[in-house]
Design a protein around this motif. Structure first.
Motif, PDB file in Angstrom:
ATOM      1  N   ILE A  85       0.834  -1.211   0.000  1.00  0.00           N
ATOM      2  CA  ILE A  85       0.000   0.000   0.000  1.00  0.00           C
ATOM      3  C   ILE A  85       0.867   1.259   0.000  1.00  0.00           C
ATOM      4  CG2 ILE A  85      -1.619   1.320   1.459  1.00  0.00           C
ATOM      5  CD1 ILE A  85      -2.775  -1.569   2.162  1.00  0.00           C
ATOM      6  N   ASP A  86       2.055   1.141   0.626  1.00  0.00           N
ATOM      7  CA  ASP A  86       2.997   2.264   0.651  1.00  0.00           C
ATOM      8  C   ASP A  86       3.386   2.704  -0.768  1.00  0.00           C
ATOM      9  OD1 ASP A  86       4.480   4.109   2.141  1.00  0.00           O
ATOM     10  OD2 ASP A  86       6.295   2.892   2.046  1.00  0.00           O
ATOM     11  N   LYS A  87       3.177   1.816  -1.742  1.00  0.00           N
ATOM     12  CA  LYS A  87       3.572   2.139  -3.127  1.00  0.00           C
ATOM     13  C   LYS A  87       2.457   2.808  -3.918  1.00  0.00           C
ATOM     14  CE  LYS A  87       6.547  -1.986  -3.237  1.00  0.00           C
ATOM     15  NZ  LYS A  87       6.596  -3.374  -3.750  1.00  0.00           N
ATOM     16  N   LEU A  88       1.329   3.094  -3.259  1.00  0.00           N
ATOM     17  CA  LEU A  88       0.146   3.599  -3.964  1.00  0.00           C
ATOM     18  C   LEU A  88       0.447   4.785  -4.876  1.00  0.00           C
ATOM     19  CD1 LEU A  88      -2.924   3.191  -4.283  1.00  0.00           C
ATOM     20  CD2 LEU A  88      -3.273   4.707  -2.330  1.00  0.00           C
ATOM     21  N   SER A  89       1.226   5.748  -4.350  1.00  0.00           N
ATOM     22  CA  SER A  89       1.479   6.940  -5.173  1.00  0.00           C
ATOM     23  C   SER A  89       2.394   6.617  -6.346  1.00  0.00           C
ATOM     24  CB  SER A  89       2.064   8.062  -4.312  1.00  0.00           C
ATOM     25  OG  SER A  89       3.336   7.679  -3.845  1.00  0.00           O
ATOM     26  N   LYS A  90       3.182   5.534  -6.220  1.00  0.00           N
ATOM     27  CA  LYS A  90       4.104   5.184  -7.296  1.00  0.00           C
ATOM     28  C   LYS A  90       3.459   4.300  -8.355  1.00  0.00           C
ATOM     29  CE  LYS A  90       8.363   5.455  -4.605  1.00  0.00           C
ATOM     30  NZ  LYS A  90       8.879   4.680  -3.480  1.00  0.00           N
ATOM     31  N   ILE A  91       2.720   3.258  -7.898  1.00  0.00           N
ATOM     32  CA  ILE A  91       2.222   2.268  -8.872  1.00  0.00           C
ATOM     33  C   ILE A  91       0.716   2.386  -9.098  1.00  0.00           C
ATOM     34  CG2 ILE A  91       4.128   0.674  -8.379  1.00  0.00           C
ATOM     35  CD1 ILE A  91       2.265  -1.008  -6.666  1.00  0.00           C
ATOM     36  N   GLY A  92       0.042   3.258  -8.358  1.00  0.00           N
ATOM     37  CA  GLY A  92      -1.389   3.492  -8.586  1.00  0.00           C
ATOM     38  C   GLY A  92      -2.264   2.387  -7.999  1.00  0.00           C
ATOM     39  N   GLU A  93      -3.585   2.635  -8.042  1.00  0.00           N
ATOM     40  CA  GLU A  93      -4.538   1.689  -7.446  1.00  0.00           C
ATOM     41  C   GLU A  93      -4.456   0.320  -8.096  1.00  0.00           C
ATOM     42  OE1 GLU A  93      -8.585   2.851  -6.960  1.00  0.00           O
ATOM     43  OE2 GLU A  93      -8.065   4.835  -6.186  1.00  0.00           O
ATOM     44  N   VAL A  94      -4.410   0.306  -9.431  1.00  0.00           N
ATOM     45  CA  VAL A  94      -4.383  -0.969 -10.147  1.00  0.00           C
ATOM     46  C   VAL A  94      -3.128  -1.747  -9.767  1.00  0.00           C
ATOM     47  CG1 VAL A  94      -4.271  -2.050 -12.431  1.00  0.00           C
ATOM     48  CG2 VAL A  94      -5.784  -0.082 -12.050  1.00  0.00           C
ATOM     49  N   GLY A  95      -2.004  -1.037  -9.701  1.00  0.00           N
ATOM     50  CA  GLY A  95      -0.758  -1.672  -9.322  1.00  0.00           C
ATOM     51  C   GLY A  95      -0.840  -2.296  -7.936  1.00  0.00           C
ATOM     52  N   VAL A  96      -1.412  -1.549  -6.997  1.00  0.00           N
ATOM     53  CA  VAL A  96      -1.523  -2.052  -5.623  1.00  0.00           C
ATOM     54  C   VAL A  96      -2.440  -3.274  -5.578  1.00  0.00           C
ATOM     55  CG1 VAL A  96      -2.489  -1.524  -3.341  1.00  0.00           C
ATOM     56  CG2 VAL A  96      -0.941   0.106  -4.453  1.00  0.00           C
ATOM     57  N   ILE A  97      -3.578  -3.174  -6.281  1.00  0.00           N
ATOM     58  CA  ILE A  97      -4.513  -4.302  -6.271  1.00  0.00           C
ATOM     59  C   ILE A  97      -3.857  -5.541  -6.871  1.00  0.00           C
ATOM     60  CG2 ILE A  97      -6.669  -5.158  -7.309  1.00  0.00           C
ATOM     61  CD1 ILE A  97      -7.651  -2.144  -6.932  1.00  0.00           C
ATOM     62  N   ASN A  98      -3.137  -5.365  -7.975  1.00  0.00           N
ATOM     63  CA  ASN A  98      -2.441  -6.499  -8.588  1.00  0.00           C
ATOM     64  C   ASN A  98      -1.422  -7.104  -7.629  1.00  0.00           C
ATOM     65  OD1 ASN A  98      -3.902  -6.228 -10.902  1.00  0.00           O
ATOM     66  ND2 ASN A  98      -2.299  -5.112 -12.039  1.00  0.00           N
ATOM     67  N   GLU A  99      -0.682  -6.218  -6.948  1.00  0.00           N
ATOM     68  CA  GLU A  99       0.358  -6.741  -6.056  1.00  0.00           C
ATOM     69  C   GLU A  99      -0.260  -7.449  -4.846  1.00  0.00           C
ATOM     70  OE1 GLU A  99       3.903  -4.267  -5.841  1.00  0.00           O
ATOM     71  OE2 GLU A  99       4.240  -4.929  -3.775  1.00  0.00           O
ATOM     72  N   LEU A 100      -1.350  -6.891  -4.328  1.00  0.00           N
ATOM     73  CA  LEU A 100      -2.049  -7.557  -3.219  1.00  0.00           C
ATOM     74  C   LEU A 100      -2.567  -8.922  -3.684  1.00  0.00           C
ATOM     75  CD1 LEU A 100      -4.124  -4.624  -1.611  1.00  0.00           C
ATOM     76  CD2 LEU A 100      -2.184  -5.817  -0.583  1.00  0.00           C
ATOM     77  N   ALA A 101      -3.072  -8.944  -4.912  1.00  0.00           N
ATOM     78  CA  ALA A 101      -3.605 -10.199  -5.457  1.00  0.00           C
ATOM     79  C   ALA A 101      -2.487 -11.231  -5.585  1.00  0.00           C
ATOM     80  CB  ALA A 101      -4.261  -9.940  -6.809  1.00  0.00           C
ATOM     81  N   ARG A 102      -1.324 -10.759  -6.057  1.00  0.00           N
ATOM     82  CA  ARG A 102      -0.196 -11.680  -6.205  1.00  0.00           C
ATOM     83  C   ARG A 102       0.263 -12.247  -4.867  1.00  0.00           C
ATOM     84  NH1 ARG A 102       1.613  -8.218 -10.137  1.00  0.00           N
ATOM     85  NH2 ARG A 102       3.016  -7.124  -8.737  1.00  0.00           N
ATOM     86  N   SER A 103       0.038 -11.492  -3.794  1.00  0.00           N
ATOM     87  CA  SER A 103       0.550 -11.931  -2.490  1.00  0.00           C
ATOM     88  C   SER A 103      -0.516 -12.700  -1.709  1.00  0.00           C
ATOM     89  CB  SER A 103       1.056 -10.736  -1.697  1.00  0.00           C
ATOM     90  OG  SER A 103      -0.016  -9.901  -1.346  1.00  0.00           O
ATOM     91  N   GLY A 104      -1.506 -13.258  -2.403  1.00  0.00           N
ATOM     92  CA  GLY A 104      -2.415 -14.178  -1.725  1.00  0.00           C
ATOM     93  C   GLY A 104      -3.852 -13.717  -1.600  1.00  0.00           C
ATOM     94  N   HIS A 105      -4.098 -12.406  -1.739  1.00  0.00           N
ATOM     95  CA  HIS A 105      -5.486 -11.947  -1.674  1.00  0.00           C
ATOM     96  C   HIS A 105      -6.201 -12.299  -2.978  1.00  0.00           C
ATOM     97  CE1 HIS A 105      -4.989  -9.402   1.939  1.00  0.00           C
ATOM     98  NE2 HIS A 105      -3.754  -9.227   1.496  1.00  0.00           N
ATOM     99  N   ASP A 106      -7.463 -12.596  -2.861  1.00  0.00           N
ATOM    100  CA  ASP A 106      -8.338 -12.696  -4.022  1.00  0.00           C
ATOM    101  C   ASP A 106      -8.414 -11.297  -4.640  1.00  0.00           C
ATOM    102  OD1 ASP A 106     -11.460 -12.347  -4.880  1.00  0.00           O
ATOM    103  OD2 ASP A 106     -10.642 -14.369  -5.326  1.00  0.00           O
ATOM    104  N   GLU A 107      -8.505 -11.180  -5.975  1.00  0.00           N
ATOM    105  CA  GLU A 107      -8.449  -9.841  -6.582  1.00  0.00           C
ATOM    106  C   GLU A 107      -9.621  -8.973  -6.142  1.00  0.00           C
ATOM    107  OE1 GLU A 107      -7.501  -9.449 -10.855  1.00  0.00           O
ATOM    108  OE2 GLU A 107      -8.615  -7.552 -10.779  1.00  0.00           O
ATOM    109  N   ALA A 108     -10.789  -9.560  -6.089  1.00  0.00           N
ATOM    110  CA  ALA A 108     -11.975  -8.801  -5.660  1.00  0.00           C
ATOM    111  C   ALA A 108     -11.814  -8.352  -4.207  1.00  0.00           C
ATOM    112  CB  ALA A 108     -13.244  -9.638  -5.831  1.00  0.00           C
ATOM    113  N   ASP A 109     -11.290  -9.264  -3.388  1.00  0.00           N
ATOM    114  CA  ASP A 109     -11.038  -8.921  -1.984  1.00  0.00           C
ATOM    115  C   ASP A 109     -10.048  -7.761  -1.890  1.00  0.00           C
ATOM    116  OD1 ASP A 109     -12.664 -10.907  -1.223  1.00  0.00           O
ATOM    117  OD2 ASP A 109     -11.085 -12.250  -0.434  1.00  0.00           O
ATOM    118  N   ALA A 110      -8.993  -7.849  -2.720  1.00  0.00           N
ATOM    119  CA  ALA A 110      -7.955  -6.819  -2.690  1.00  0.00           C
ATOM    120  C   ALA A 110      -8.559  -5.461  -3.030  1.00  0.00           C
ATOM    121  CB  ALA A 110      -6.830  -7.154  -3.671  1.00  0.00           C
ATOM    122  N   ARG A 111      -9.421  -5.468  -4.070  1.00  0.00           N
ATOM    123  CA  ARG A 111     -10.066  -4.229  -4.484  1.00  0.00           C
ATOM    124  C   ARG A 111     -10.948  -3.682  -3.347  1.00  0.00           C
ATOM    125  NH1 ARG A 111     -10.498  -2.752  -9.649  1.00  0.00           N
ATOM    126  NH2 ARG A 111     -10.062  -4.893 -10.284  1.00  0.00           N
TER     127      ARG A 111
END
Lengths: 430, 430
Positions: free
Chosen positions: B205-231
């Protein structure tokens, strides 16, 4: 107070704001500093800041400009200049990339490097530099492994005015920080050449103030001089008139406004370092009996090591810690305080708003003020905290003050207190 | 100008005062600095001094006191706190006595050591500290191996007023140096706990300003969260109201006088370091687009490593070089000059006496002035030297001026000049 080895007895904190919680789970590391390395707690740090700020004003007043160089240099930049004994004291280690690096040992060699590295610097180049240096000395009274040097140098000017300026600034700097009776003692290295004195002889003569005339004569005799010759040599040195260049330097210093009484010619002044080529100087004061406060001279061949051709330079240097201690011992730093002038004490969270306004008014008047962070504590304990902080005043803000637009100023020494309208509070703290 | 890798083309000195003599006999050493270590030539050093002097005034105005700690510490004092990756960057070496020592990596750990070591310090203990730190980083844009940190912290106060004060000082400090539109962005770490976010999630989440919302959601999804959950998680975080303690902190900051428009709550503010326990803050400005200018927060468990029991603390920190560069880029340092206001030019040695008087009068008026050291050179070359130094005025002292008690003030940009009585010279330099 410099806090190093002598930090006073360790006393458990009694201040009410300590927040004791679960002990940490990690192994506890002993909080300690290395021998020869000191913390400067607020009172000491404030004194250092005041001295450096005062000196900056003087030195920049004479056209000197600030310079900062890195703490870590390529080792070969520092080596080969200080002599074998000194080099053993250099902190030297391989960095992560395997480069042979070392910590700054003084500021003269980095200054010489800068002169060589940036060839478009203005000439003459006048700079002051106040940074730390590191030397693995045997620690002892007044000898630390980390200390701050204050250096003032001008490069690129071979003339006598640069030497004269150095004498003037040395006097002006020490006078500005409070050594009113400062003396700049001056000599010229060529005095020794003319009398045929060797480097070893110079080192011996440098001890005159420590071991006396008899001591110097004995040591000269031991190093090959006939005793009568040694006595005569010392006598001739003591009677030697200033060489022509030094006469010009002294005249120029008078022209530049040095108080003539603060400039003293001493033909026996030697200075240990062998890179001086002409004028040498030392700063002494009757207020400091343990030696010189600082010293310097002209070194026309030091910079050539980097440039391949010599650049004339002259300057002086002193250790901030020694000067600070000397000044403190004559009460010259009693006016410097780290503690805020006042602590504003909100008597409850609901008066914080007014406390904030009171603090802002005090601050706007150029005074320093902390706001109490624990408004729910009893007033007595908050006053204790302000006293422990060595604030001179507490400014109490209760409900009455908040509704009346006033504050109660309490002198923490006399315990007198007076409730005043806000506009009168800042002047009351004088 | 910071002089490091980019020092401009090396130009042979053309100034007339260079004194060429016999080449040095010793091997010539290349004048150079280590990668990641920069000289601060006068213009850069003067800007740094101005920023630090301005900040000192602000921080001491709020009751903060100076502290200095050694550059070298026992390695075990520094190790075990920054994390394995960071520790690889610590400059660590054996000293002459074989002790395992290391260079200061930040100022928070030495501050924690001081709190533990001197138990009779007042509590709360407010300190500021402006010193260099060393990190063997891969160098790159704005990443040096030696840089100066400016830290402001208060230890011993668990209450919300200490947090509020930190926010106020951060705003006040940056405003004082010229960031008029500064914003202090604030959050509380407990926001993440309540949403069940892991440390890894926080780093993402600390990267939000760098990688944007989509980037954060993708990274959260990659680290085990369901994509919808991450969103959904990110959405809930973005809508989260400030937790109760942060509300109190913000109210107290308003009470202490922060401009409400400069304090912004952002529930997605994360801060990388994992030692923060509650309030976290970052300072940003529309005048600086490349990230935050500084940051900090509350760290109630860091000091416990030394003391064996926790001491609450809160503070903020920033890198002087980044702030100085940011300020320079908006013209905020154009008023700071290292060069003296004027150069007094004696046209011969016989006018040096009057030149000295003129310089003293200029200095007494609070202006900075160098005296020409080569009075025998032609006036034109002396004027060139003053121009190269970037002095704004030359003050010419010839025989006529000396006998009339005047001086000729020459504006080095316009080349206008005017002969004036001494008493009118200093005001002419405004």
């Amino acid at each position: 107070m410099t806090a190093g080895s002598a930090s006073g007895p360790a006393v458990e904190p009694t201040a009410p704001t300590t927040h004791a919680s679960e002990p940490s789970r990690e192994p506890r590391i002993e909080a300690r500093t290395l021998k020869g390395f000191s913390d400067h707690l607020p009172e000491s740090a404030a004194r250092r800041e005041w001295i450096m700020a005062t000196l900056r004003k003087v030195f920049s007043g004479w056209g000197y400009m600030p310079l900062e160089t890195p703490a870590v240099e390529y080792a070969d930049v520092l080596l080969g200049r200080y002599g074998a004994e000194a080099e053993k004291l250099i902190y030297r280690f391989p960095d992560m990339g395997g480069r042979d690096v070392a910590l700054r040992y003084d500021q003269t060699v980095p200054f010489a490097r800068v002169i060589a590295q940036y060839r478009d610097l203005p000439r003459p180049f006048r700079r002051y530099q106040f940074q730390r240096v590191w030397r693995g000395e045997n620690t002892g009274r007044g000898r630390e492994r980390e200390f701050t040097q204050c250096d003032v140098d001008v490069a690129g000017s071979p003339g006598v005015i640069a030497d004269a300026e150095t004498l003037c600034i040395a006097a002006a700097g020490f006078q500005a920080i409070g050594f009113e009776r400062v003396r700049v003692v001056v000599n010229d290295r060529t005095t020794f050449d003319e009398l045929g004195l060797s480097k070893g002889d110079i080192i011996t003569i440098d001890k005159l103030s420590k071991i006396g005339e008899v001591g110097v004569i004995n040591e000269l005799a031991r190093s090959g001089h006939d005793e009568a010759d040694a006595r005569e040599l010392l006598g001739r040195l003591q009677d030697a008139p200033p060489p022509p260049r030094l006469k010009q330097v002294i005249a120029a210093a008078h022209d530049l406004g040095i108080d003539p009484g603060s400039l003293v010619y001493d033909p026996t002044l030697a200075r240990g370092l062998d890179y001086y080529t002409s004028t040498i100087l030392e700063v002494v004061s009757p207020d400091y009996a343990s030696g010189s406060l600082g010293g310097g001279g002209r070194y026309d061949q030091l910079i050539g090591r980097f440039t391949g051709r010599d650049v004339p330079a002259v300057g002086f240097s002193f250790g901030l810690e020694r000067v600070s201690d000397a000044l403190a011992s004559i009460g010259g730093l009693d006016h410097v305080h780290a503690s805020p002038d006042a602590v504003v004490i909100p008597m409850s969270t609901s008066t914080l708003h007014w406390a904030g306004k009171v603090a802002a008014a005090i601050r706007a008047a150029g005074r320093t003020v902390a706001v109490g962070t624990e408004p729910d504590r009893p007033l007595g304990r908050q006053l204790e905290g302000a006293t422990k902080l060595h604030a001179r005043f507490a400014v109490i803000v209760g409900e009455d003050e908040a509704s009346a637009g006033t504050a109660t100023v309490r002198n923490l020494s006399t315990r007198d207190q007076l409730t005043l309208p806000l506009s009168e509070v800042p002047t009351r703290l004088a």
